[in-house]
Design a protein around this motif. Structure first.
Motif, short mmCIF file in Angstrom:
data_model
loop_
_atom_site.label_atom_id
_atom_site.label_comp_id
_atom_site.label_asym_id
_atom_site.label_seq_id
_atom_site.Cartn_x
_atom_site.Cartn_y
_atom_site.Cartn_z
N LYS A 161 -0.35 8.58 -11.95
CA LYS A 161 -0.98 9.47 -10.70
C LYS A 161 0.18 9.83 -9.64
CE LYS A 161 -4.78 7.96 -9.15
NZ LYS A 161 -5.90 8.47 -9.49
N GLY A 162 1.11 9.64 -9.41
CA GLY A 162 1.73 9.97 -8.84
C GLY A 162 2.32 11.79 -8.77
N ASP A 221 -0.86 11.61 -2.39
CA ASP A 221 -1.52 11.75 -1.06
C ASP A 221 -2.09 9.85 -1.72
OD1 ASP A 221 -1.07 13.03 0.28
OD2 ASP A 221 -2.72 13.41 1.47
N LEU A 222 -1.57 9.23 -2.31
CA LEU A 222 -2.04 7.30 -2.61
C LEU A 222 -1.72 6.82 -1.60
CD1 LEU A 222 0.42 7.19 -5.92
CD2 LEU A 222 -2.60 7.97 -5.76
N ASP A 252 -6.73 3.27 -3.76
CA ASP A 252 -6.11 4.12 -5.44
C ASP A 252 -5.67 2.66 -6.01
OD1 ASP A 252 -6.27 7.17 -5.47
OD2 ASP A 252 -4.94 6.97 -4.34
N ALA A 253 -5.31 1.65 -5.51
CA ALA A 253 -4.38 0.43 -5.75
C ALA A 253 -4.23 -0.83 -5.62
CB ALA A 253 -3.44 0.74 -7.48
N LYS A 282 -0.63 10.62 3.44
CA LYS A 282 0.37 11.07 2.51
C LYS A 282 0.04 9.70 1.73
CE LYS A 282 2.79 14.54 4.97
NZ LYS A 282 4.61 14.52 6.06
N ARG A 283 1.40 9.52 1.30
CA ARG A 283 1.31 8.31 0.23
C ARG A 283 1.49 6.63 1.60
NH1 ARG A 283 4.24 7.97 -5.07
NH2 ARG A 283 3.31 9.96 -5.47
N THR A 284 0.56 6.52 1.86
CA THR A 284 0.47 5.00 2.50
C THR A 284 0.25 4.24 1.56
OG1 THR A 284 0.04 6.81 4.39
CG2 THR A 284 -0.33 4.33 4.47
#
Length: 275
Positions: A116-117, A122-123, A150-151, A217-219
């Motif tokens: 996914k990354g 921006d997960l 996302d999860a 971003k990725r949070t």
């Protein structure tokens, strides 16, 4: 099409499936039970690995479930059963006339994150720290799926995600939303090492209001245990503390309600940023 008929609660299949009402049985068999026409239909439509369906012979199979079964890509063992058998496999006061045996997902967090990354930078994910109440967990998963999170990573020590009450409360979201159960401290360290940020729900002195937080971003948003909140171990990993201001006399919000406020605010801000 005529199906195998089972009338005795002593039938070996019924005895095996009855073990899935207990966490130990689910862990040993790697399967869980889904009860009710809506959830069975959702499992089939979502492509979950449904292995067995038992329906009440006197009530026949729900038409929507029958249609979903016909288009399901995998072979499913279908059994017509007595109401006594369905009652033996039910956790509700009024058995709903149909249950399905479903295999647990074998998805791996690290594999999912790597895949996914590479496609999505921006997960937005939820970390749940020892959530105990089945209704809370099910509601959080349903809300997370509705908000297109996302999860979800469920910390060890939490209620079993395949608990019947949890599954029912998700209203089918469990079959579509990636959910992983693993050590949150380990996951948080990996997350930050990969460039992710940790927003921890806590009333610290330096905590900011949920509508002032940075969700870009990725949070990962961390929701704590209903009684003690977020563990000190995870607090030490926080990049930012966030809270929801209480305007009335209540001391705190229900964990599921708080999670819902956070995830929808996060998605609102992320969409605004892209405009």
């Amino acid at each position: 099409m005529a199906h195998e008929m089972i009338t005795s609660v002593q039938n070996p299949l019924v005895k095996r499936l009855h073990q899935l009402l207990d966490r130990k049985g689910r862990e040993e068999q790697g399967r869980f039970l889904v009860e009710g026409a809506h959830l069975v239909q959702e499992a089939l439509k979502s492509g979950a690995e449904v292995t067995t369906i038992l329906y009440d012979h006197d009530r026949d199979m729900d038409p929507a479930c029958r249609r979903a079964l016909e288009s399901h890509p995998l072979d499913v063992h279908v059994v017509a059963a007595s109401s006594a058998v369905l009652g033996k496999l039910s956790e509700t006061k009024s058995p709903q006339g149909i249950v399905a045996e479903v295999k647990k997902t074998a998805a791996d967090w690290r594999t999912w994150l790597d895949q996914k990354g590479s496609a999505v930078g921006d997960l937005l994910v939820l970390f749940l720290d020892e959530i105990q109440d089945p209704g809370n967990l099910g509601t959080i998963l349903r809300t997370a799926e509705a908000a297109a999170i996302d999860a979800v990573v469920l910390g060890k020590g939490s209620v079993d995600v395949y608990n019947g009450k949890v599954v029912r409360a998700t209203m089918g979201a469990l079959f579509r939303l990636p959910v992983f159960t693993r050590s949150l401290s380990e996951t948080a360290s990996e997350w930050r090492a990969d460039g992710g940020r940790l927003l921890v729900s806590s009333l610290q002195k330096e905590s900011v209001s949920y509508d002032e937080a940075d969700y870009s971003k990725r949070t990962a948003i961390v929701i704590g245990n209903e009684g003690r909140g977020v563990s000190q171990e995870l607090m030490s990993e926080a990049d930012q503390f966030v809270h929801i201001p209480i305007c009335g006399q209540a001391e705190s919000l229900n964990a599921a309600v708080a999670a819902g406020i956070f995830v929808f605010e996060a998605q609102r801000k992320r969409k605004d940023r892209l405009r």
